[in-house]
Design an enzyme around this catalytic site. Structure first.
Site, PDB file in Angstrom:
ATOM      1  N   SER A 259      -3.567  -3.278  -0.713  1.00 45.29           N
ATOM      2  CA  SER A 259      -2.323  -4.134  -0.262  1.00 45.29           C
ATOM      3  C   SER A 259      -2.854  -5.616   0.140  1.00 45.29           C
ATOM      4  O   SER A 259      -3.871  -5.772   0.750  1.00 45.29           O
ATOM      5  CB  SER A 259      -1.903  -3.465   0.922  1.00 45.29           C
ATOM      6  OG  SER A 259      -1.045  -4.106   1.593  1.00 45.29           O
TER       7      SER A 259
ATOM      8  N   ASN B  26      -8.350   3.288   8.614  1.00 44.31           N
ATOM      9  CA  ASN B  26      -7.822   2.283   9.167  1.00 44.31           C
ATOM     10  C   ASN B  26      -8.140   2.350  10.584  1.00 44.31           C
ATOM     11  O   ASN B  26      -8.117   1.284  11.422  1.00 44.31           O
ATOM     12  CB  ASN B  26      -6.405   2.167   9.087  1.00 44.31           C
ATOM     13  CG  ASN B  26      -5.624   3.522   9.081  1.00 44.31           C
ATOM     14  OD1 ASN B  26      -5.907   4.683   8.415  1.00 44.31           O
ATOM     15  ND2 ASN B  26      -4.502   3.366   9.981  1.00 44.31           N
TER      16      ASN B  26
ATOM     17  N   HIS C 276      -1.803  -7.674   2.405  1.00 46.17           N
ATOM     18  CA  HIS C 276      -1.761  -8.312   3.744  1.00 46.17           C
ATOM     19  C   HIS C 276      -2.617  -7.826   4.554  1.00 46.17           C
ATOM     20  O   HIS C 276      -2.903  -8.344   5.743  1.00 46.17           O
ATOM     21  CB  HIS C 276      -0.311  -8.150   4.337  1.00 46.17           C
ATOM     22  CG  HIS C 276      -0.072  -6.676   4.856  1.00 46.17           C
ATOM     23  ND1 HIS C 276      -0.047  -6.203   6.081  1.00 46.17           N
ATOM     24  CD2 HIS C 276       0.327  -5.521   4.134  1.00 46.17           C
ATOM     25  CE1 HIS C 276       0.177  -4.967   6.289  1.00 46.17           C
ATOM     26  NE2 HIS C 276       0.504  -4.537   4.899  1.00 46.17           N
TER      27      HIS C 276
ATOM     28  N   GLY D 291       0.861  -1.165   0.013  1.00 48.69           N
ATOM     29  CA  GLY D 291       0.033   0.054  -0.148  1.00 48.69           C
ATOM     30  C   GLY D 291       0.577   1.418  -0.165  1.00 48.69           C
ATOM     31  O   GLY D 291       0.348   2.197  -0.739  1.00 48.69           O
ATOM     32  N   THR D 292       1.895   1.458   0.849  1.00 48.33           N
ATOM     33  CA  THR D 292       2.508   2.636   0.726  1.00 48.33           C
ATOM     34  C   THR D 292       3.260   2.953  -0.410  1.00 48.33           C
ATOM     35  O   THR D 292       3.356   3.957  -0.730  1.00 48.33           O
ATOM     36  CB  THR D 292       3.871   2.186   1.830  1.00 48.33           C
ATOM     37  OG1 THR D 292       3.227   1.971   3.225  1.00 48.33           O
ATOM     38  CG2 THR D 292       4.782   3.341   2.244  1.00 48.33           C
TER      39      THR D 292
ATOM     40  N   GLN E 265      -7.849  -0.295   3.349  1.00 46.88           N
ATOM     41  CA  GLN E 265      -8.741  -1.062   4.203  1.00 46.88           C
ATOM     42  C   GLN E 265      -9.985  -1.546   3.692  1.00 46.88           C
ATOM     43  O   GLN E 265     -10.947  -2.244   4.378  1.00 46.88           O
ATOM     44  CB  GLN E 265      -9.136   0.095   5.437  1.00 46.88           C
ATOM     45  CG  GLN E 265      -7.833   0.219   6.263  1.00 46.88           C
ATOM     46  CD  GLN E 265      -7.250  -0.999   7.131  1.00 46.88           C
ATOM     47  OE1 GLN E 265      -7.864  -2.100   7.461  1.00 46.88           O
ATOM     48  NE2 GLN E 265      -6.153  -0.806   7.689  1.00 46.88           N
TER      49      GLN E 265
ATOM     50  N   THR F  70      11.921  -7.300 -10.969  1.00 49.08           N
ATOM     51  CA  THR F  70      11.715  -8.542 -11.198  1.00 49.08           C
ATOM     52  C   THR F  70      10.484  -8.747 -10.392  1.00 49.08           C
ATOM     53  O   THR F  70      10.393  -8.552  -9.323  1.00 49.08           O
ATOM     54  CB  THR F  70      12.724  -9.667 -10.764  1.00 49.08           C
ATOM     55  OG1 THR F  70      13.839  -9.328 -11.827  1.00 49.08           O
ATOM     56  CG2 THR F  70      12.174 -11.065 -11.111  1.00 49.08           C
TER      57      THR F  70
ATOM     58  N   CYS G 197       0.227   1.707  12.535  1.00 43.70           N
ATOM     59  CA  CYS G 197       1.749   1.874  12.245  1.00 43.70           C
ATOM     60  C   CYS G 197       2.661   2.851  13.099  1.00 43.70           C
ATOM     61  O   CYS G 197       3.566   2.755  13.112  1.00 43.70           O
ATOM     62  CB  CYS G 197       1.895   2.213  10.561  1.00 43.70           C
ATOM     63  SG  CYS G 197       0.847   1.283   9.516  1.00 43.70           S
TER      64      CYS G 197
HETATM   65  C1  PLP Z   1      -4.983   2.995   5.066  1.00 43.70           C
HETATM   66  C2  PLP Z   1      -3.855   2.337   4.879  1.00 43.70           C
HETATM   67  N1  PLP Z   1      -3.000   2.843   3.739  1.00 43.70           N
HETATM   68  C3  PLP Z   1      -1.596   2.376   3.801  1.00 43.70           C
HETATM   69  C4  PLP Z   1      -1.122   1.367   4.506  1.00 43.70           C
HETATM   70  C5  PLP Z   1       0.205   0.986   4.223  1.00 43.70           C
HETATM   71  O1  PLP Z   1       0.189  -0.317   3.495  1.00 43.70           O
HETATM   72  P1  PLP Z   1       1.285  -1.323   3.448  1.00 43.70           P
HETATM   73  O2  PLP Z   1       1.606  -1.724   4.747  1.00 43.70           O
HETATM   74  O3  PLP Z   1       1.089  -2.537   2.407  1.00 43.70           O
HETATM   75  O4  PLP Z   1       2.488  -0.786   2.924  1.00 43.70           O
HETATM   76  C6  PLP Z   1      -1.982   0.777   5.558  1.00 43.70           C
HETATM   77  C7  PLP Z   1      -1.293  -0.062   6.741  1.00 43.70           C
HETATM   78  O5  PLP Z   1      -1.371  -0.098   7.754  1.00 43.70           O
HETATM   79  C8  PLP Z   1      -3.094   1.504   5.596  1.00 43.70           C
HETATM   80  O6  PLP Z   1      -4.100   0.860   6.855  1.00 43.70           O
END
Ligand code: PLP
Length: 393
Positions: free
Chosen positions: A201, A153, A203, A74-75, A181, A239, A327
């Site tokens: 994302s 989140n 996970h 996601g990031t 989310q 890759t 996070c």
């Molecule tokens: C709303 C949101 N965006 C982005 C992220 C970041 O995703 P990733 O952990 O896959 O980089 C998170 C993770 O906590 C999230 O909750």
């Protein structure tokens, strides 16, 4: 203190990988481990697996297959959307976001201020819904991008994306949404909502960590952040993470089949958890929208005590939740999301997030309902704030 309990209620931070996902991934570490760019048969088998996953993702969010670009999560998808669109042009110099974004969006936007972009943060109401009037007044011919998350989140509030895109498109702005989310948890129709770019994302919905995607609608211009080979149509060199991509595809496949029934089951557990807390603990408050909220998320503020103390005590009883944003937990700053929703510092500090998931069971919820009121009683007994309050009665 030892406990046989292992109650994982931090699914918005990350989910356990579904065993069906793991099983699907395993052959791609060894048997089918060629480089998907290689033109031999082994490479073609890996390529087929990557393209099959891309197709499943496109079905989950209702986009075209070629609009899916794999990222490391996601990031990276958020960074690629924001920086990539900014790098592709030189005319528009305003980026609008919201006050309650994940740091992957907030910090990236703030970084763009160093390159001459004006960053506008849309406020939210007490439930965490963005102020559409403010947005409407802020979007103009100078606005490049509106980046507003699909659901938050920390509190689970779901934003009105259809209305947001309508407002933004009036002035030709691009709309990006961080749907990390919501993907796999609620239906997403990128076409119907009019979204131009969407981050997801693996996970967060039972896929592996370290894999995600940015969906970019046809015609939207963006520059890559990674340069090198011709991967992902020259938009993301490197890759491909084939096992991760296959796992992400399988997670989407499971979500397509099970999302509706799962949402109902998880929501019933969450409602029972909230009822159990609300009936047994006084001075608690539910944070987030009462209805427009992810089915798995329960964010509560407990007056007179700290979120961190509750977390540590829950941990001792084998219950794993979160305080503030996942996070940034570990930092003692009050949640920027709760503060933006107008909570006083004291309530923001006394907040706790339970985020339920696919593998939770009713008896685990019963365990929390039994243990939690006792923890609150114990902590309040030593809380100076609570003593003051009791003394006033
Ligand atoms: C709303 C949101 N965006 C982005 C992220 C970041 O995703 P990733 O952990 O896959 O980089 C998170 C993770 O906590 C999230 O909750």
């Amino acid at each position: 203190m030892s406990t046989e309990w292992n109650v994982y209620l931090d699914n918005n931070a990350t989910t356990p990988t579904d065993p069906r996902v793991v099983e699907k991934m395993i052959p791609y570490f060894h048997e089918i481990s060629a480089n998907p760019s290689s033109i031999h048969g082994a490479g073609r088998r890996a390529r087929d697996a990557v393209e099959e996953a891309r197709e499943i993702i496109s079905r989950l969010v209702n986009c075209r297959t070629e609009e899916v670009y794999f990222t490391s999560g996601g990031t990276e998808a958020d960074n690629l959307a924001i920086k990539g669109t900014a790098l592709s042009q030189n005319e528009r110099k305003k980026i609008i976001t919201s006050e309650i974004e994940h740091h992957a969006v907030l910090t990236t936007c703030e970084h763009m201020a160093k390159f001459g972009y004006e960053i506008v943060k849309t406020p939210v109401d007490q439930h965490g819904i963005v102020d559409l009037d403010f947005l409407s007044k802020s979007v103009d011919e100078n606005t490049l991008l509106v980046s507003i998350m699909h659901a938050n989140n920390e509190v689970g509030t779901i934003e009105p994306m259809g209305e947001i895109t309508r407002v933004a498109h009036r002035h030709g702005a691009i709309v990006h949404t961080d749907a990390v989310q919501t993907t796999g948890k609620i239906p997403i129709d990128i076409d119907a909502l009019g979204i131009d770019m969407l981050s997801l994302s693996g996970h967060k919905f039972y896929g592996p960590k370290g894999i995600g995607a940015l969906v970019v609608r046809r015609g939207i211009r963006f520059e890559p952040l990674h340069h090198g080979g011709h991967h992902e149509k020259n938009k993301r060199a490197g890759t491909e993470n084939v096992p991760g991509i296959v796992g992400l595809g399988k997670a989407c496949d499971i979500a397509l089949a099970e999302m509706a029934s799962e949402e109902e089951r998880i929501k019933a557990m969450r409602e029972r958890l909230w009822a159990g807390i609300d009936h047994n603990v006084e001075d608690v408050r539910l944070n987030g929208h009462p209805q427009k909220r992810l089915a798995n998320t329960l964010n509560v503020s407990v007056r007179y005590i700290e979120g961190e103390s509750m977390l540590l005590n829950l941990d001792m009883h084998g219950i794993f939740a979160s305080s503030g944003s996942a996070c940034t937990s570990g930092s003692l700053e009050a949640s920027h999301v709760l503060l933006a929703m107008g909570l006083p510092h004291e309530l923001a500090h006394g907040s706790l997030r339970f985020s339920l998931g696919r593998f939770n069971k009713d008896e685990e919820i019963d365990h929390v309902i039994k243990v939690f009121p006792e923890i609150v009683r114990k902590l309040r007994a030593i809380s100076p704030l609570y003593k003051d309050k009791s003394g006033r009665h």
